[in-house]
Design an enzyme around this catalytic site. Structure first.
Site, PDB file in Angstrom:
ATOM      1  N   PRO A  90      22.040  38.557 -25.290  1.00 18.93           N
ATOM      2  CA  PRO A  90      22.897  39.250 -25.566  1.00 18.93           C
ATOM      3  C   PRO A  90      24.086  38.516 -24.387  1.00 18.93           C
ATOM      4  CG  PRO A  90      21.175  39.305 -24.217  1.00 18.93           C
ATOM      5  CD  PRO A  90      20.840  38.728 -24.812  1.00 18.93           C
ATOM      6  N   SER A 119      24.255  43.400 -26.283  1.00 21.91           N
ATOM      7  CA  SER A 119      24.819  43.547 -24.453  1.00 21.91           C
ATOM      8  C   SER A 119      25.459  44.461 -23.984  1.00 21.91           C
ATOM      9  CB  SER A 119      26.012  42.440 -24.371  1.00 21.91           C
ATOM     10  OG  SER A 119      25.953  42.379 -22.589  1.00 21.91           O
ATOM     11  N   ARG A 176      31.570  33.416  -8.928  1.00 20.61           N
ATOM     12  CA  ARG A 176      31.895  32.100 -10.250  1.00 20.61           C
ATOM     13  C   ARG A 176      32.734  31.862  -9.835  1.00 20.61           C
ATOM     14  NH1 ARG A 176      29.373  35.317 -15.114  1.00 20.61           N
ATOM     15  NH2 ARG A 176      27.487  35.592 -14.137  1.00 20.61           N
ATOM     16  N   HIS A 289      19.899  33.575 -16.607  1.00 19.14           N
ATOM     17  CA  HIS A 289      20.559  34.096 -16.176  1.00 19.14           C
ATOM     18  C   HIS A 289      21.514  32.799 -16.966  1.00 19.14           C
ATOM     19  CE1 HIS A 289      22.741  38.142 -16.795  1.00 19.14           C
ATOM     20  NE2 HIS A 289      23.221  37.320 -17.263  1.00 19.14           N
ATOM     21  N   GLY A 321      19.832  27.369 -21.481  1.00 20.19           N
ATOM     22  CA  GLY A 321      18.681  25.897 -21.768  1.00 20.19           C
ATOM     23  C   GLY A 321      18.557  25.749 -22.882  1.00 20.19           C
TER      24      GLY A 321
END
Length: 393
Positions: A90, A119, A176, A289, A321
């Site tokens: 998602p 999502s 972020r 995440h 990853g």
């Protein structure tokens, strides 16, 4: 609107030999803010880097002189058989990255017989996705309000999606800094810097942004609430749709309301895996995440074995990853039943829609097929812990 703006250039796709190539090829096509939103992590990006580097510490021990002429990647998850041990993860705001990207990825996934997860932060409504991919999975950011829990479970069930995946690792917005530096905001806010960035990328401005607005009107976050559909410009949405007050008792309520497979996404602690099993979850996603939440979080690869030991009969999935076929085989050897992959498929959709995503899925399947043969196995279940060895970088 000319289709020439969104048609993939054959030369571009021809140069995409592996999943990471799609990121390299799409970088110039997207505004810096949009690319940065997808590619960036939290704080210093340490978790993002570790998610890739950790695979270097694992080596594989192949078996030779094994008849591998009957190889199959078929994998059974929650009673359904799929063609490969990976699925499309998602991803929020996908249709801002590539025109109609959710549907492009879902159509390619359905044709390839792998799962697709929609999502809650998507612009594509649940009900539309159920038409594109009947039985697709749904990843929720759920309010702790009891009525909204009931109504959301009902909405997902009525639409015909088959699995409810609760995102559990986003109680608050992460830091972020990359988004601040590149000018990405949610709610979406136009600025001089962002305007200049968009003007420098006319393919994206015309082929994605304006085309999306022509098709859907103001883009709306369609699935975070049973009823509300705030636009991406609305002050009613923020950078995160998790809830600080959401707890295990709310997850238990979802388990009571939702009759299909129920999965918790964002588990990194063996103790949390045990709690998920105790409340009746059918599966978990071992995930940090993508390095976008807690920047010092461990990689799923670091803890997969310990979590598998606590999972019991639950299905164990993993993400964050994974890019190569060997990465997926390493994840299976460590105890995962399947692997979620996100950004490369989204970047492929931005490059060339369904066609490019189909190519990306095929590329990864081919890698896995070759790697299975060289490892000396015929099916995912043959990949065991004794086929890997941890070593220093």
């Amino acid at each position: 609107m000319s289709k020439r703006l969104t048609r993939p250039r054959p030369s571009s796709l021809r140069h995409a030999l592996n999943l990471e190539d799609y990121e390299r090829l799409v970088r110039r096509r997207l505004p810096r803010s949009v690319f940065g939103y997808v590619e960036g992590g939290a704080d210093d990006g340490e978790a993002c880097r570790h998610n890739r580097e950790v695979f270097r510490s694992i080596r594989m021990i192949p078996k030779v002189l094994v008849d591998v002429s009957t190889r199959t990647q078929e994998t059974t998850l929650f009673g359904q058989t799929y063609s490969a041990p990976f699925l499309v993860a998602p991803m929020g705001a996908s249709s801002i990255v590539g025109y109609d990207a959710d549907n492009s990825m879902a159509r390619a996934a359905r044709a390839a017989r792998i799962p697709f997860v929609l999502s809650a932060n998507s612009i594509t409504p649940i009900e539309e996705m159920a038409r594109t991919y009947p039985g697709a999975w749904f990843a929720a950011y759920q309010s702790p309000d009891a009525r909204k829990i009931e109504d959301m479970c009902l909405r997902v069930a009525d639409a015909g999606l088959s699995l409810y995946m609760l995102t559990v690792d986003v109680p608050v917005a992460s830091n972020r800094e990359n988004n601040v530096r590149t000018g990405y905001t949610m709610p979406f806010r136009m600025s001089k810097r962002l305007g200049f960035d968009v003007l420098r990328h006319p393919r994206w401005a015309l082929g994605t942004m304006l085309r999306t607005m022509r098709h859907r009107g103001l883009p709306r976050i369609s699935n975070v609430d049973p009823i509300a559909r705030p636009s991406i410009f609305s002050r009613n949405i923020g950078a995160v749709t998790g809830h600080a007050g959401f707890s295990w008792r709310h997850a238990e309520q979802i388990r009571r309301c939702w009759k299909g497979p129920f999965v918790l996404k964002g588990i990194l602690s063996p103790g949390d895996a045990r709690l998920a099993r105790e409340i009746g979850a059918d599966g978990i996603v071992v995930s940090n995440h993508g390095g976008r939440q807690l920047d010092s979080a461990v990689s799923p690869v670091d803890v997969l074995q310990a979590i598998r030991a606590e999972a019991g009969t639950m299905t164990v999935l993993a993400d964050s990853g994974f890019r190569r076929g060997t990465d997926i085989l390493k994840g299976l050897a460590l105890g995962a039943d399947g692997i979620l992959i996100g950004h490369p498929f989204l970047f492929a959709a931005a490059l060339g829609g369904e066609r490019a995503v189909t190519q990306a899925i095929s590329r990864l399947k081919t890698e896995i097929d070759i790697d299975m043969a060289l490892l000396g196995v015929n099916m995912p279940e043959d990949i065991t812990e004794d086929m890997i060895l941890r070593s220093a970088f």
